[in-house]
Enzyme design. Sequence first.
Site, PDB file in Angstrom:
ATOM      1  N   CYS A  66       0.898  -1.576  -0.204  1.00 26.61           N
ATOM      2  CA  CYS A  66      -0.103   0.172  -0.153  1.00 26.61           C
ATOM      3  C   CYS A  66       0.993   1.235  -0.316  1.00 26.61           C
ATOM      4  CB  CYS A  66      -1.144  -0.201   0.934  1.00 26.61           C
ATOM      5  SG  CYS A  66      -2.030   1.338   1.338  1.00 26.61           S
ATOM      6  N   CYS A 104      -0.694   4.302   2.106  1.00 26.62           N
ATOM      7  CA  CYS A 104      -0.408   3.733   3.721  1.00 26.62           C
ATOM      8  C   CYS A 104       0.899   3.742   3.715  1.00 26.62           C
ATOM      9  CB  CYS A 104      -0.793   2.648   4.137  1.00 26.62           C
ATOM     10  SG  CYS A 104      -2.481   1.672   2.848  1.00 26.62           S
ATOM     11  N   ASP A 105       1.560   3.441   2.794  1.00 27.22           N
ATOM     12  CA  ASP A 105       3.783   3.308   3.768  1.00 27.22           C
ATOM     13  C   ASP A 105       4.726   4.253   3.226  1.00 27.22           C
ATOM     14  OD1 ASP A 105       2.412   1.394   4.933  1.00 27.22           O
ATOM     15  OD2 ASP A 105       2.595   0.105   3.939  1.00 27.22           O
TER      16      ASP A 105
END
Length: 305
Positions: A134, A137-138
Amino acid sequence: MGGIYDVVIIGSGPAGLAAAIYAERAELNAIVIEKNVVSGGQVLTTYEVDNYPGEKGIGGYDLGMKFREHADSLGAEFVEDEVIRIEADGPVKRVVCAGDTYETKTVIIATGASHRKLGIPGEEELAGMGVSYCATCDGAFFRKKTTAVIGGGDVAIEDAIFLSRLCEKVYLVHRRDELRGAKSLQKKLFSLDNVEIVWDSVPERIQGEDKVESLVVSNVKTGEKRELKLQGVFIAVGITPNSSMFEGTVEMENGYIKAGEDCASSCPGIFAAGDVRTKALRQIVTAVADGANAITSVERYLTQL
Ligand code: NAP
């Protein structure tokens, strides 16, 4: 409300939330069972959605929240639980979850899909230590670093575009000489100076002690190997349907629940909507359309009981 529901909706991505909206408007006794604390499904981790009519350029998280707020405003009921199986032998079906069992006349399965794994050495060992599924997200952990995205679909291209804004350099590793993703995304990608596309190449292993240090790729045409020094590997090689708990209850094809546009599965009273259903195009707009169609089919089914 409890008792015997008219419909239990499993999943709260775009398909499940659209079904919840239509169920409330049809005044059905409905409940949505969601596994995650936050509704929205895959759209939550999409940086930007550019093809949902009327919402050009909206953040995926914001769009997911809008869907949820719409369902809430109509009084939709949600419960957090994990579905284990559906018992569908009688006219009243039982949706058996980890926490409770729900009795219902119909079920809409809208459990969506999750990211597929590569299955190469280093992927599991270094997950969370530089290997991610992701980018939104990261990605922030890789500011000014070098990363690679694996895949050639919409998600891989979107991830590479997103990462190019944060990272010093981004490799996009694709197994063919042509990308699968939308042409508009490709155009944006090709215009970026800090993205290098590694064509005709498959990842062989991810290397590093405690954190990702490099990715070894192999050219499928020449057999030549190349070691890319980097700190992050983002895997975007497609999705697999979240359907294993329904095996034996409904017919499937490659893990997708077999159902047409009316969303009716092989089991009367069970419907499948969104990415988990067999269909040609998996997008937010087709998932919400499924949610609407599934509730219309539920209403038709209920009048025949
Ligand atoms: P996808 O479209 O299935 O693409 C997966 C990519 O990964 C393909 O390029 C595929 O290569 C490659 N791949 C698969 N297995 C691989 C392996 N073992 N090793 C190396 N490469 C591998 O999946 P996605 O990008 O995750 O998208 C999922 C669905 O969501 C799609 O239907 C997509 O259209 C939709 N979506 C749409 C949007 C949008 O409209 N903006 C945004 C996100 C997602 P090949 O090309 O050679 O098969």
